[in-house]
Design a protein around this motif. Structure first.
Motif, PDB file in Angstrom:
ATOM      1  N   LEU A  41      11.883 -14.518   9.605  1.00 40.51           N
ATOM      2  CA  LEU A  41      10.424 -14.708   9.513  1.00 40.51           C
ATOM      3  C   LEU A  41       9.630 -13.477   9.934  1.00 40.51           C
ATOM      4  O   LEU A  41      10.161 -12.571  10.596  1.00 40.51           O
ATOM      5  N   CYS A  42       8.348 -13.486   9.558  1.00 43.39           N
ATOM      6  CA  CYS A  42       7.404 -12.500  10.077  1.00 43.39           C
ATOM      7  C   CYS A  42       6.050 -13.184  10.229  1.00 43.39           C
ATOM      8  O   CYS A  42       5.851 -14.291   9.733  1.00 43.39           O
ATOM      9  N   ARG A  55      -0.604 -15.600   9.629  1.00 47.15           N
ATOM     10  CA  ARG A  55       0.241 -16.753   9.292  1.00 47.15           C
ATOM     11  C   ARG A  55       1.710 -16.329   9.296  1.00 47.15           C
ATOM     12  O   ARG A  55       2.026 -15.143   9.154  1.00 47.15           O
ATOM     13  N   THR A  56       2.582 -17.345   9.459  1.00 53.36           N
ATOM     14  CA  THR A  56       4.037 -17.127   9.416  1.00 53.36           C
ATOM     15  C   THR A  56       4.485 -17.108   7.957  1.00 53.36           C
ATOM     16  O   THR A  56       4.036 -17.942   7.169  1.00 53.36           O
ATOM     17  N   LEU A  57       5.377 -16.189   7.618  1.00 57.13           N
ATOM     18  CA  LEU A  57       5.946 -16.141   6.269  1.00 57.13           C
ATOM     19  C   LEU A  57       7.431 -15.807   6.356  1.00 57.13           C
ATOM     20  O   LEU A  57       7.869 -15.166   7.326  1.00 57.13           O
ATOM     21  N   PRO A  86      -5.513 -18.417   0.041  1.00 54.71           N
ATOM     22  CA  PRO A  86      -6.504 -17.508   0.630  1.00 54.71           C
ATOM     23  C   PRO A  86      -5.931 -16.124   0.900  1.00 54.71           C
ATOM     24  O   PRO A  86      -6.607 -15.114   0.674  1.00 54.71           O
ATOM     25  N   LYS A  87      -4.667 -16.062   1.363  1.00 54.37           N
ATOM     26  CA  LYS A  87      -4.137 -14.743   1.737  1.00 54.37           C
ATOM     27  C   LYS A  87      -4.080 -13.803   0.543  1.00 54.37           C
ATOM     28  O   LYS A  87      -4.408 -12.624   0.647  1.00 54.37           O
ATOM     29  N   VAL A  99       2.243  -6.471   9.826  1.00 53.94           N
ATOM     30  CA  VAL A  99       3.388  -7.390   9.848  1.00 53.94           C
ATOM     31  C   VAL A  99       4.029  -7.325  11.228  1.00 53.94           C
ATOM     32  O   VAL A  99       4.247  -6.234  11.763  1.00 53.94           O
ATOM     33  N   LEU A 100       4.280  -8.493  11.780  1.00 48.01           N
ATOM     34  CA  LEU A 100       4.926  -8.560  13.093  1.00 48.01           C
ATOM     35  C   LEU A 100       6.224  -9.351  12.961  1.00 48.01           C
ATOM     36  O   LEU A 100       6.235 -10.426  12.363  1.00 48.01           O
TER      37      LEU A 100
END
Ligand SMILES: Cc1cc2nc3c(=O)[nH]c(=O)nc-3n(C[C@H](O)[C@H](O)[C@H](O)COP(=O)(O)O)c2cc1C
Length: 214
Positions: A41-42, A55-57, A86-87, A99-100
């Protein structure tokens, strides 16, 4: 005064021994081996008219990291999204995102400054076919009810997700590759308790490593 050289080696800048993207790949593989729930995930941050959104992706490993060019390195990491969300509308305002990645099993955090590069439709559609049935139906539902829009009730949502499994992706299924010019790695797992924080930036076609105060 002597002018600054374009060559980071001549300039005496620290050159990264490691490609930070290769390091991120290694860390994610290690986290996956440790069954870290965040390994795949990020968190992706974007801006909507000046307001921050996050948001998480799922961060997909699509290709080996590419070379450093035009000030950006191709990470080979990608995202699969829906254009009605929306993103993706925010990406039209700016293709710059943050990105985290945090891997608790390794106590390591990555922060990447990225630009988005749209994936070719055939790659999106090939990957889409591997999705489970519900996400596939959801992607088709977005055609009538955009992702993140309000729906009357949970019952209505469940009802509208019945039916046969779709066989092809809708045109609104999209994907993006992440290119980056700045990667920061923070490693909290030091025996002496002093965190190790390094920033890697693209300069003259190669990675420069700087040690940061954690
Ligand atoms: C573990 C996890 C993984 C997710 N992966 C994705 C993903 O890969 N693609 C996606 O569109 N949304 C994914 N989501 C949902 C997003 O976090 C978000 O709720 C949704 O995309 C709507 O975002 P938006 O309103 O900012 O467009 C995921 C959520 C979680 C908790």
């Amino acid at each position: 005064m002597k002018p600054l050289s374009d060559d980071p080696i001549a300039r005496g800048d620290p050159i990264a021994r490691e490609d930070p993207i290769a390091q991120l790949r290694t860390d994610r593989a290690e986290a996956a081996a440790r069954e870290d729930p965040l390994a795949s995930l990020c968190m992706l941050a974007s801006v909507d008219g000046g307001e921050p959104r996050v948001r998480t992706l799922v961060l997909r490993d699509l290709a080996p990291a590419g070379s450093v060019a035009d000030g950006f390195a191709a990470t080979g990491f990608g995202l699969f999204l829906n254009r009605t969300s929306p993103k993706v509308r925010e990406f039209a305002q700016s293709d710059a995102v943050a990105v985290l990645v945090y891997l608790p099993s390794l106590a390591v955090q990555y922060r990447l400054r990225c630009r988005l590069q749209p994936l070719p439709a055939h790659e999106v559609h090939d990957s889409w076919r591997l999705r489970p049935a519900v996400p596939k139906r959801m992607d088709w539902l977005y055609e009538q009810s955009p992702q993140s829009s309000v729906i009357g009730s949970r019952e209505e949502l469940v009802k509208r997700l019945q039916g046969p499994e779709p066989t092809a992706a809708p045109a609104t299924a999209v994907g993006f590759l992440l290119n980056t010019d700045s990667v920061e790695r923070l490693d909290l797992g030091q025996a002496n308790g002093i965190h190790d924080r390094r920033r890697y930036t693209v300069d003259a076609g190669r990675w420069i490593e700087e040690i940061l105060v954690p």
